[in-house]
Design a protein around this motif. Sequence first.
Motif, PDB file in Angstrom:
ATOM      1  N   ILE A   1       4.956   4.847  -6.974  1.00 42.51           N
ATOM      2  CA  ILE A   1       5.396   3.462  -6.799  1.00 42.51           C
ATOM      3  C   ILE A   1       4.331   2.539  -6.240  1.00 42.51           C
ATOM      4  O   ILE A   1       4.096   1.448  -6.770  1.00 42.51           O
ATOM      5  CB  ILE A   1       6.625   3.410  -5.855  1.00 42.51           C
ATOM      6  N   SER A   2       3.674   2.935  -5.166  1.00 39.55           N
ATOM      7  CA  SER A   2       2.999   1.964  -4.295  1.00 39.55           C
ATOM      8  C   SER A   2       1.614   1.541  -4.771  1.00 39.55           C
ATOM      9  O   SER A   2       1.005   2.150  -5.650  1.00 39.55           O
ATOM     10  CB  SER A   2       2.897   2.528  -2.876  1.00 39.55           C
ATOM     11  N   GLY A   3       1.124   0.518  -4.122  1.00 34.34           N
ATOM     12  CA  GLY A   3      -0.156  -0.080  -4.478  1.00 34.34           C
ATOM     13  C   GLY A   3      -1.344   0.818  -4.229  1.00 34.34           C
ATOM     14  O   GLY A   3      -2.407   0.632  -4.836  1.00 34.34           O
ATOM     15  N   MET A   4      -1.206   1.786  -3.341  1.00 37.74           N
ATOM     16  CA  MET A   4      -2.320   2.703  -3.092  1.00 37.74           C
ATOM     17  C   MET A   4      -2.608   3.564  -4.320  1.00 37.74           C
ATOM     18  O   MET A   4      -3.742   4.023  -4.515  1.00 37.74           O
ATOM     19  CB  MET A   4      -2.010   3.595  -1.895  1.00 37.74           C
ATOM     20  N   TYR A   5      -1.601   3.763  -5.181  1.00 37.12           N
ATOM     21  CA  TYR A   5      -1.727   4.718  -6.273  1.00 37.12           C
ATOM     22  C   TYR A   5      -1.573   4.109  -7.673  1.00 37.12           C
ATOM     23  O   TYR A   5      -2.020   4.711  -8.654  1.00 37.12           O
ATOM     24  CB  TYR A   5      -0.683   5.830  -6.106  1.00 37.12           C
ATOM     25  N   MET A   6      -0.943   2.964  -7.811  1.00 34.44           N
ATOM     26  CA  MET A   6      -0.611   2.428  -9.129  1.00 34.44           C
ATOM     27  C   MET A   6      -1.853   2.213  -9.998  1.00 34.44           C
ATOM     28  O   MET A   6      -1.886   2.592 -11.175  1.00 34.44           O
ATOM     29  CB  MET A   6       0.163   1.113  -8.983  1.00 34.44           C
ATOM     30  N   GLY A   7      -2.887   1.610  -9.426  1.00 33.39           N
ATOM     31  CA  GLY A   7      -4.104   1.355 -10.193  1.00 33.39           C
ATOM     32  C   GLY A   7      -4.774   2.641 -10.646  1.00 33.39           C
ATOM     33  O   GLY A   7      -5.301   2.727 -11.770  1.00 33.39           O
ATOM     34  N   GLU A   8      -4.750   3.661  -9.796  1.00 34.69           N
ATOM     35  CA  GLU A   8      -5.366   4.936 -10.147  1.00 34.69           C
ATOM     36  C   GLU A   8      -4.612   5.620 -11.279  1.00 34.69           C
ATOM     37  O   GLU A   8      -5.222   6.240 -12.164  1.00 34.69           O
ATOM     38  CB  GLU A   8      -5.434   5.850  -8.915  1.00 34.69           C
TER      39      GLU A   8
ATOM     40  N   SER B   1       2.241  -6.177  -0.805  1.00 33.60           N
ATOM     41  CA  SER B   1       1.360  -6.831  -1.764  1.00 33.60           C
ATOM     42  C   SER B   1       1.806  -6.656  -3.208  1.00 33.60           C
ATOM     43  O   SER B   1       1.643  -7.572  -4.030  1.00 33.60           O
ATOM     44  CB  SER B   1      -0.074  -6.296  -1.596  1.00 33.60           C
ATOM     45  N   VAL B   2       2.353  -5.502  -3.559  1.00 32.23           N
ATOM     46  CA  VAL B   2       2.790  -5.293  -4.941  1.00 32.23           C
ATOM     47  C   VAL B   2       3.920  -6.259  -5.279  1.00 32.23           C
ATOM     48  O   VAL B   2       3.903  -6.935  -6.317  1.00 32.23           O
ATOM     49  CB  VAL B   2       3.239  -3.829  -5.162  1.00 32.23           C
ATOM     50  N   TYR B   3       4.913  -6.339  -4.389  1.00 32.80           N
ATOM     51  CA  TYR B   3       6.036  -7.258  -4.632  1.00 32.80           C
ATOM     52  C   TYR B   3       5.575  -8.714  -4.626  1.00 32.80           C
ATOM     53  O   TYR B   3       6.018  -9.523  -5.449  1.00 32.80           O
ATOM     54  CB  TYR B   3       7.111  -7.048  -3.566  1.00 32.80           C
ATOM     55  N   ARG B   4       4.689  -9.056  -3.719  1.00 31.84           N
ATOM     56  CA  ARG B   4       4.238 -10.443  -3.578  1.00 31.84           C
ATOM     57  C   ARG B   4       3.417 -10.927  -4.776  1.00 31.84           C
ATOM     58  O   ARG B   4       3.574 -12.070  -5.221  1.00 31.84           O
ATOM     59  CB  ARG B   4       3.398 -10.607  -2.308  1.00 31.84           C
ATOM     60  N   PHE B   5       2.534 -10.070  -5.282  1.00 29.87           N
ATOM     61  CA  PHE B   5       1.515 -10.556  -6.207  1.00 29.87           C
ATOM     62  C   PHE B   5       1.692 -10.121  -7.654  1.00 29.87           C
ATOM     63  O   PHE B   5       1.068 -10.691  -8.542  1.00 29.87           O
ATOM     64  CB  PHE B   5       0.125 -10.126  -5.712  1.00 29.87           C
ATOM     65  N   HIS B   6       2.526  -9.121  -7.916  1.00 30.43           N
ATOM     66  CA  HIS B   6       2.763  -8.758  -9.310  1.00 30.43           C
ATOM     67  C   HIS B   6       3.625  -9.843  -9.957  1.00 30.43           C
ATOM     68  O   HIS B   6       4.641 -10.253  -9.398  1.00 30.43           O
ATOM     69  CB  HIS B   6       3.456  -7.399  -9.408  1.00 30.43           C
TER      70      HIS B   6
ATOM     71  N   THR C   1       0.837  -1.197   0.000  1.00 29.14           N
ATOM     72  CA  THR C   1       0.000   0.000   0.000  1.00 29.14           C
ATOM     73  C   THR C   1       0.869   1.243   0.000  1.00 29.14           C
ATOM     74  O   THR C   1       0.574   2.240  -0.665  1.00 29.14           O
ATOM     75  CB  THR C   1      -0.926   0.004   1.230  1.00 29.14           C
ATOM     76  N   GLY C   2       1.956   1.214   0.759  1.00 29.85           N
ATOM     77  CA  GLY C   2       2.953   2.277   0.760  1.00 29.85           C
ATOM     78  C   GLY C   2       4.294   1.730   0.300  1.00 29.85           C
ATOM     79  O   GLY C   2       4.411   0.564  -0.087  1.00 29.85           O
ATOM     80  N   CYS C   3       5.312   2.574   0.350  1.00 30.25           N
ATOM     81  CA  CYS C   3       6.662   2.120  -0.016  1.00 30.25           C
ATOM     82  C   CYS C   3       7.676   2.804   0.898  1.00 30.25           C
ATOM     83  O   CYS C   3       7.646   4.028   1.068  1.00 30.25           O
ATOM     84  CB  CYS C   3       6.966   2.454  -1.475  1.00 30.25           C
TER      85      CYS C   3
END
Length: 479
Positions: A307-314, A420-425, A240-242
């Motif tokens: 970078i982080s998952g909170m913002y990448m999709g947006e 989560s980004v590192y784990r699941f991408h 969610t963050g980095c």
Amino acid sequence: MCNVINPILRALYGLFTKATPLSLSAYKVTIKEDCTPFILSNEQLGTIMDDMDKAIKNGLGKETNPSSIVKCFVTYIQDLPNGTERGKFLALDLGGTNFRILFIELGENEYFHMDSEIFKVPSHIQTGKGTELFDHIAKCLAEFVKKHNLDNKKALPLGFTFSFPLRQIGLTKGYLESWTKGFNCSGVVNEDVVKLLKDAIKRRNDIEIDVCGILNDTTGTIMSCAWKNPNTKIGLIVGTGCNACYVEKVENAELFIGDKSKPHVIVNTEWGAFGDDGIIDSIRTIYDRKLDENSLNPGHQRFEKMISGMYMGEIVRMVIVDLTNQKKLFDGRLSEQMKTPGTFDTSFVSDIESDETNYKETLKVLNEMGIVKPSFVDCANVQFICECVSKRSAHLVSAGLATLLNKMSEKTVTIGVDGSVYRFHPYFHKIMVEKIKQLVNPEIKFDLMLSEDGSGRGAALVAAVAIRDEQYNRQPLDS
């Protein structure tokens, strides 16, 4: 009609020739030029590394820290696990609307046993008095201890993961800088959160708990990985963050006021704020600027927002909307859902990039977003957008890690990673390894190790190391 027939004919031809008919390479990506701002050269990344190195050195300096964007908080954790830790420990992991309590037992031959339970912080407590928050946590701790029949004749050692900005002046003394993530409890900012927790436990007078250390999730990641691999010297979170932390020489950490007879201390960089002074503006796209302007904290955490998952999709959603409005996607047709901010989850990016031959996941995501019957060229374009945004994320993280590796100048370093980004991408790890190799000094060897529950297990290991050495300070330095 030809636009529909041609892809189908190519697909049928591919089936007969045993090719991969619907792969990214099967259809021409028509929006490559539009995505070039996301593609960073090694020269650009090298400039980022130079600037980050300066920012970290400023964060470490006594005179330069107050004005430094990258704060480099000293954690006061000076010893890593070495595999000899034994005993029973508690861990408390507070970083959002839910928090965890864990019981961990360490034994011979890497014996590890864990029980855990998730507790909720009610919304009225998140914005109420600080005493109410810590009384609630103490109540849940008491319930957990009794439920699991833990021997409480002597104080149970506890490691406390507190994933909010924290200024530490000791292993068991840390002051909250500011609340984030929807919390706004009164009477906590600029207060020692360990003392607030201890006071709440004391008010109950029904459990004996000894808070042995406070940490954040990056530090927990180092501790968790170091238990199995003592060469772990960097901890990274890409979720969610980095953020990242690393093992620094004591003499370089000028704000450190602890035991200087030990050579090292873990430093929490808080590098998500890198660029808040405008130094990375040259690589920020129009989408990054718009996202920042519309965020809850405009002007802050600019590096993290790229970078982080909170913002990448947006970011991906904004690119899709922009190119569709230019009639470069979906024949210019947009769904209401795709127009709505926050609807394109970062997990969609991983799903789309996991497609290899048939765009099954891409079609599923687009249908979920209200895009009906997209062409295969549209799917290829959307997949390319996701690839560019996620690859930029991985490259920026790689530049940060290469900066730390070069600064530490150790011959071999293991980097503990969680999030989560590192784990699941599907390709994040591979992209990072390739890019770090290009950026780091060639004599430095490194590897990436997936952390096993850094915020939980890592917290318990902070307590375990403190007990192992019997050197932690039960009455930390006064401010």
